[in-house]
Design a protein around this motif. Structure first.
Motif, PDB file in Angstrom:
ATOM      1  N   SER A  85      -2.223  -1.387  -7.164  1.00 45.93           N
ATOM      2  CA  SER A  85      -3.135  -1.927  -6.298  1.00 45.93           C
ATOM      3  C   SER A  85      -4.448  -2.057  -6.866  1.00 45.93           C
ATOM      4  O   SER A  85      -5.028  -1.441  -7.646  1.00 45.93           O
ATOM      5  CB  SER A  85      -3.103  -1.079  -4.988  1.00 45.93           C
ATOM      6  N   ASP A  86      -5.169  -3.338  -6.230  1.00 46.59           N
ATOM      7  CA  ASP A  86      -6.554  -3.478  -6.459  1.00 46.59           C
ATOM      8  C   ASP A  86      -7.152  -3.767  -5.062  1.00 46.59           C
ATOM      9  O   ASP A  86      -6.502  -3.753  -3.912  1.00 46.59           O
ATOM     10  CB  ASP A  86      -6.673  -4.689  -7.564  1.00 46.59           C
ATOM     11  N   ALA A  87      -8.244  -4.273  -5.286  1.00 43.57           N
ATOM     12  CA  ALA A  87      -8.888  -4.607  -3.861  1.00 43.57           C
ATOM     13  C   ALA A  87      -8.376  -5.695  -3.104  1.00 43.57           C
ATOM     14  O   ALA A  87      -8.541  -6.158  -1.993  1.00 43.57           O
ATOM     15  CB  ALA A  87     -10.484  -5.066  -4.450  1.00 43.57           C
ATOM     16  N   ASN A  88      -7.241  -6.603  -3.942  1.00 43.67           N
ATOM     17  CA  ASN A  88      -6.795  -7.771  -3.153  1.00 43.67           C
ATOM     18  C   ASN A  88      -5.390  -7.624  -2.971  1.00 43.67           C
ATOM     19  O   ASN A  88      -4.901  -8.207  -1.779  1.00 43.67           O
ATOM     20  CB  ASN A  88      -7.044  -8.978  -4.254  1.00 43.67           C
ATOM     21  N   SER A  89      -4.631  -6.846  -3.355  1.00 44.98           N
ATOM     22  CA  SER A  89      -3.259  -6.542  -2.840  1.00 44.98           C
ATOM     23  C   SER A  89      -2.773  -5.203  -3.583  1.00 44.98           C
ATOM     24  O   SER A  89      -3.401  -4.564  -4.440  1.00 44.98           O
ATOM     25  CB  SER A  89      -2.447  -7.999  -3.975  1.00 44.98           C
ATOM     26  N   ASN A  90      -1.818  -4.872  -2.926  1.00 45.67           N
ATOM     27  CA  ASN A  90      -0.766  -3.591  -3.216  1.00 45.67           C
ATOM     28  C   ASN A  90       0.657  -4.009  -3.344  1.00 45.67           C
ATOM     29  O   ASN A  90       1.060  -4.567  -2.593  1.00 45.67           O
ATOM     30  CB  ASN A  90      -0.890  -2.407  -2.042  1.00 45.67           C
ATOM     31  N   ILE A  91       1.207  -3.735  -4.503  1.00 53.91           N
ATOM     32  CA  ILE A  91       2.635  -4.132  -4.957  1.00 53.91           C
ATOM     33  C   ILE A  91       3.274  -2.667  -5.140  1.00 53.91           C
ATOM     34  O   ILE A  91       2.687  -1.961  -5.989  1.00 53.91           O
ATOM     35  CB  ILE A  91       2.606  -4.930  -6.242  1.00 53.91           C
ATOM     36  N   MET A  92       4.295  -2.594  -4.528  1.00 48.94           N
ATOM     37  CA  MET A  92       5.097  -1.322  -4.752  1.00 48.94           C
ATOM     38  C   MET A  92       6.481  -1.718  -4.804  1.00 48.94           C
ATOM     39  O   MET A  92       7.135  -2.622  -4.502  1.00 48.94           O
ATOM     40  CB  MET A  92       4.943  -0.525  -3.433  1.00 48.94           C
ATOM     41  N   ILE A  93       7.255  -1.122  -6.060  1.00 49.76           N
ATOM     42  CA  ILE A  93       8.588  -1.183  -6.465  1.00 49.76           C
ATOM     43  C   ILE A  93       9.495  -0.015  -5.952  1.00 49.76           C
ATOM     44  O   ILE A  93       9.084   0.984  -6.438  1.00 49.76           O
ATOM     45  CB  ILE A  93       8.607  -1.733  -7.810  1.00 49.76           C
TER      46      ILE A  93
END
Length: 868
Positions: A683-691
């Motif tokens: 994750s960063d300030a703009n998005s969170n990606i989880m797998i």
């Protein structure tokens, strides 16, 4: 002259300091603790190693204990006692007497596992089948020390699990020599001791042929530890661990008498490990504190190189928890625990955690097959028990709608909406139109899916979205034949390069996904200038399993290939009211790789499936999948047993240091590959990606040539490597392998998506009922049996108490929040006792209107015993 006097004074002062340091133990003791490090099977095949433990270690040690009144001995784990008593049950009273006198000691865990490879409940079962079982076999004795000295790694919550089982000490190694207090994030801790490499002292002593040489070496170890103990204000009681692989007992009594008589030397005496550990620290000791995950460096030895075995292990450990939950529910519904499968559950748990850190080795093909069969047996028992239990509960449900009932069970503690894949048989009405309804008669969209494996006449598989399935409960659906009209078959057809729904716009290109645009975030999720989303690559990976290396060996670019190199074409293989499935097939040099992407019309997730078909077993090849992310300054996180690690925050920021001639110089939080449970994320300030992941090892840095700076999440699918044992086996894994992953996106970080990720990794449980159900009024079509009012606190298990017919509930806070919870059952509770992690009582708690109201501390694992 003045300068000369100053020099003389300085030299004298240094000498006096050296003497003072050397004599720190003068009025203390050297607690010499003989032991023997034992993999279940490494030096030979399992049966041979078992026999060696019994006849070459324990029996000689018992004879020496009888002969030499001062002698003591420690074995590292409980399984060794089980093996010994299976062969010599008549010696149990003798073992009890020696253990009660603290001359014989047993490690307090079942075996010595890769800690972060196990699920949370599986890691807890190490203490059930260790300390708890030992206390039952040897009543009145204490078991205070856990051993795991070979593996360079420690899981985030291990200290809490051990501490809350009443285990105080741990022997570790491959870590800078020292005494440490290792904390879990809740504040629990255990006292740890490292010699550097566990076997150094005993191995060196064994190599000294003359008595004088042995004495001199022992003196050097005393001298080595003197300044450390003095600096840290430890008690002047040196813990001298003497252990090695297959270390047979040796009597040092005469040497100890001579050394104890020497001027300026401490008293030397035999000790068990627990006794020696208990004597190290005093009230004013300044012990080095550690907290955080020590990422395992030997992770190539299990998941990527033993894919089928570890897949069976992961499935068994998750399903066993489901068996416990629903077997408890069945017993409460029947008002009897007579059919609770306690013995089979114990057997299955033992099988599912049986392999230790000794994969491969001498005769490794036999060992690995033995381990695999244990894990598959655990999985088989779990699946059979779960099927029987859910079927029994299904028969109690009163169905109100027409059609074939499909009961969807939710094992999680929160209400969930999820995709369901149900297999049913419609023989006799398999031509025509069916409708799917919920319990109120509302029609639910569904579509047919392709079935794999053997099928019977009339078997069909449908996919649908099930809304609002109650926590630890179920919801009923009905598949009803309504017409005899033909159903149009779905024909594969070329489609556009895009799929678009309410959540995403996805562009497909040969080899993978070019872009995923998240409509809610207004942001591109991928950066695909180097790798595509969901792309698979294969390259050289020359490692040696659990080798004595100090860092994970990197992949190389020899023979590198990726799916986009071959420009394969995507085909639509399924399209309907619920989802669209696209597939491509690529012929690599040593296997055919099939990729599928599944996009749902009404669910904000994307599934990725990969099949590696017909792998030839070419040595030193590795397959990975790529998720290149459009992120900067990202935070990588991943689930571990009963916790979450944030890279650079909750893993150790220090290197493991110098140990036994090796230098573990890389800071632990820079370890490029990690062991995970259900998911990993960035994750960063703009998005969170989880797998959500079906594998237990992933990377997050680009380790190919000309590396990029942005994160690339990479599940490690398969690696063909060799055991580090000098006559060890290859881990080639020829054949077919299948994997599944789910991408979730959101704002924020892992806190916002981990429930969804857990759902994707642990699907709902589906039973296609054979009739309209049980007697009138038994159970409604929709029901919840247990629920908790806070989502940050997960229900780890609900099970029958080990000692009686009350129930055990275990909770864990996943988010680091102090939380007041309310836990309720479909039947009101009458009494509650808080226990430790192995179900020993701590204190009584008051109930509130038949519900449990409790405080769960941040990151805490808490266990309660409840009665009705």
């Amino acid at each position: 002259m003045k300068k000369i006097l100053i020099i003389i004074f300085t030299v004298c002062l240094v000498s006096m300091n050296a003497i003072a340091q050397k004599n720190y133990f003068k009025k203390g003791t050297v607690n010499f603790a003989p032991s023997s490090h034992q993999d279940i099977a490494w030096m030979n095949v399992p049966d041979t190693c078992t026999e060696f433990r019994i006849e070459k270690l324990l029996m000689p040690s018992i004879r020496l204990l009888e002969k030499e009144p001062s002698y003591c001995f420690t074995m590292e784990y409980a399984l060794t006692l089980e093996e010994f008593l299976n062969k010599y049950p008549e010696r149990k009273s003798e073992i009890l007497e020696l253990t009660a006198k603290k001359r014989l000691d047993w490690g307090a865990t079942f075996n010595q596992p890769y800690e972060s490879l196990l699920s949370g409940e599986a890691l807890v079962r190490e203490t059930y089948l260790g300390k708890r079982w030992l206390q039952q076999q040897l009543p009145g004795c204490e078991f205070l020390t856990a051993f795991n000295p070979d593996v360079p790694g420690r899981s985030l919550q291990t200290s809490q699990i051990l501490s809350k089982a009443g285990i105080k000490y741990s022997v570790i190694s491959r870590f800078e020599p020292g005494v440490y207090r290792w904390f879990s994030p809740d504040g629990s801790s255990i006292l740890c001791k490292s010699n550097g490499i566990y076997c150094d002292y005993a191995r060196t002593l064994a190599g000294k042929k003359e008595v004088g040489e042995k004495k001199e070496y022992i003196r050097s170890i005393v001298d080595f530890w003197s300044p450390y103990y003095e600096k840290h204000k430890l008690n002047s009681n040196l813990f001298f661990l003497s252990t090695d692989d297959n270390e047979e007992p040796y009597n040092y009594s005469a040497i100890f008498r001579d050394l104890s008589a020497e001027k300026g030397m401490p008293e030397f005496r035999y000790s068990t490990v627990s006794t020696a550990m208990s004597a190290i620290a005093g009230k004013n000791s300044k012990i080095t504190d550690l907290m955080g995950e020590w990422p395992d460096l030997w992770l190539y030895i299990h998941n990527p190189t033993h894919r089928q075995a570890i897949s069976a292990m992961r499935n068994a450990q998750r399903q066993l928890v489901n068996v416990e939950k629903f077997s408890t529910i069945r017993a409460l519904l029947r008002h009897s625990f007579a059919d609770y499968p306690q013995s089979l559950l114990t057997e299955a748990w033992k099988c599912s955690i049986y392999p230790d850190h000794g994969w491969g080795g001498n005769g490794g093909n036999i060992t690995d097959d033995f381990f695999k069969n244990k894990l598959k047996k655990g999985e088989q028992i779990a699946n059979e028990l779960l099927g029987e239990t859910l079927k029994d509960i299904t028969l109690m449900i009163r169905h109100t709608q027409e059609g074939k009932p499909i009961v969807v069970f939710n094992p999680q503690g929160w209400m969930r909406t999820d995709i369901v894949i149900a297999s049913i048989n419609v023989y006799g009405a398999d031509k025509g139109r069916f409708v799917l309804t919920d319990d109120s008669g509302k029609e639910i969209p569904y579509q047919y899916a392709s079935m794999k494996g053997n099928t019977e006449d009339g078997d069909v598989q449908i996919v649908f979205r099930a809304d609002s399935i109650p926590p630890i409960g179920y919801k009923s659906f009905y598949f009803k034949h309504v017409a005899d009209t033909d159903v149009a078959s779905l024909q594969p057809e070329p489609g556009s390069t895009d799929i678009e729904n309410s959540f995403y716009k996805i562009e497909f290109v040969p080899g993978g996904i070019k872009r995923i645009y998240d409509k809610a975030l207004g942001r591109e999720l991928l950066q695909t200038d180097k790798f595509l989303g969901g792309e698979v690559f294969c390259t050289r990976s020359e490692g040696n399993g659990a080798g004595e290396f100090t860092a994970i060996q990197p992949i190389a670019m020899d023979g590198f290939e990726k799916t986009s190199d071959y420009a394969p074409v995507w085909n639509i293989i399924e399209r309907g009211r619920v989802r669209e499935v696209r597939e491509l097939r690529t012929r690599f040099k040593y296997a055919t790789v099939t990729q599928r992407v599944i996009v749902y019309h009404d669910m904000p997730k994307i599934d990725f499936e990969v099949d590696i078909e017909g792998f030839t077993g070419e040595a030193y090849r590795e397959f990975r999948m790529t998720f290149p992310l459009n992120q900067k300054q990202s935070l990588v996180s991943y689930e571990v047993p009963m916790g979450v690690v944030e890279v650079g925050k909750t893993d150790l920021a220090i290197p493991a240091g110098h140990a036994g001639g090796l230098n573990y110089a890389t800071p632990c939080n820079e370890t490029p590959l990690r062991e995970c449970q259900d998911w990993f994320a960035s994750s960063d300030a703009n998005s969170n990606i989880m797998i959500s992941s079906s594998v237990g090892v992933f990377g997050y840095k680009d380790v190919t040539e000309n590396p990029v700076s942005y994160p690339i999440l990479q599940p490690v699918l398969l690696a063909s490597r060799k055991s580090c044992h000098w006559v060890g086996n290859w881990y080639l894994q020829q054949g077919n392998h299948s994997y599944r992953f789910t991408l979730h996106s959101s704002a924020g970080d892992w806190h916002d998506t981990y429930h969804s990720a857990t759902q994707a990794a642990q699907p709902v449980l589906v039973v296609a009922a054979t009739g309209q159900g049980g007697e009138e009024g038994m159970l409604p079509p929709v029901n919840s049996f247990f629920r908790i009012d806070k989502k940050n606190v997960m229900i780890s298990t609900i099970k029958k108490c080990e000692d009686d017919d009350q129930i055990i509930v275990r909770f864990v806070d996943m988010e680091g929040k102090d939380t007041d919870i309310q836990f309720e059952s479909f039947q009101p509770f009458m009494k509650c006792v808080q226990t430790n992690i192995i179900e020993e009582p701590i204190k009584n708690l008051y109930l509130k209107e038949g519900k449990l109201a409790a405080k769960i501390g941040h990151h805490a694992i808490e266990t309660y015993k409840l009665s009705y």
